[in-house]
Scaffold this motif. Structure first.
Motif: not given
Length: 252
Positions: A18-44
């Motif tokens: 639990l202690v290891i999984g929560i920050p790793v899952l958080l990092m995945v969400l942040v990574s997806d946010l950065l990837s998607y938000a960058r593409a969103f900003s460029y396209s729109s």
């Protein structure tokens, strides 16, 4: 019952996961946010969050980005891996560790022991699910002060949380059943992954990833008969089968 529940919840390997999984899952969400938000900003040319004070989140770029990030499979695949491993640990550790007989000689019925174990699995699954989600929103959108009040009043976000609950319930119930049916942890993990992940890889719309594909396309259908069947009734049937198996078979 309370003592067994406390013991199951405090088992050190599960707490470590639990202690290891929560920050790793958080990092995945942040990574997806950065990837998607960058593409969103460029396209729109969108600017995330700057219009929140004038528009509801449902009509803002922020709302679109939040839904799109949770529609990406990366977070859900990792969550599924953790739930499956946690389920196998909860239902097989006592058997393979040689202390199952001691647990089942407690003044509790087999059904109550199963209920405690499944409750522990579900508690851990929901912590692994919801804590990263809200930590992600708190860190990624910290500059938007009204975000949480907006989100809690946004029907689509509440529906997203229900789909997430369906995902955790189905994954936990199937992991529990597989762990009880198969004779060892390795086989249980392998078969659970095949049953839960393979349909998604083959493009078949079966749970639990049918809930992910509904984000953000079909959020309004979260309480439709089809999704209630997949997210509540089928997990209930799987839990009933697990309970029957627990009652009828030996504990070792």
């Amino acid at each position: 019952m309370r003592g067994l529940l406390k013991w199951e919840l405090s088992e050190h390997l599960r707490v470590s996961m639990l202690v290891i999984g929560i920050p790793v899952l958080l990092m995945v969400l942040v990574s997806d946010l950065l990837s998607y938000a960058r593409a969103f900003s460029y396209s729109s040319g969108g600017s995330l969050g700057v219009e929140i004070s004038e528009w509801s989140v449902s009509h803002s770029p922020t709302g679109q980005v939040i839904l799109s990030v949770f529609g990406i499979n990366h977070f859900w695949i990792l969550l599924l891996i953790l739930i499956v491993i946690m389920g196998v640990m909860v239902f097989r550790a006592d058997r393979e560790g040689g202390y199952a007989q001691a647990i089942f000689t407690l003044p509790l019925s087999k059904g109550k022991v199963f209920g405690i174990k499944f409750a522990v699995l579900l508690i851990y699954s929901l912590l692994l699910l919801y804590l990263p989600v809200f930590l992600f929103l708190a860190t990624a959108f910290a500059s938007v002060p009204d975000l949480f009040s907006e989100l809690l009043g946004w029907a689509d976000f509440r529906n997203l949380l229900v789909f997430a609950l369906y995902f955790a319930l189905y994954s936990s119930a199937l992991s529990a059943l597989v762990s009880l049916v198969l004779p060892n942890s390795s086989q249980a993990i392998m078969v659970a992954f095949i049953l839960l992940l393979l349909p998604s890889l083959l493009g078949i719309g079966l749970p639990p990833f049918s809930f992910v594909s509904a984000i953000p396309k079909h959020l309004n259908a979260v309480f439709s008969p089809g999704y209630i069947l997949q997210g509540l009734i089928v997990p209930g049937i799987l839990m009933l089968l697990s309970l029957i198996l627990t009652e009828r078979r030996d504990v070792v």
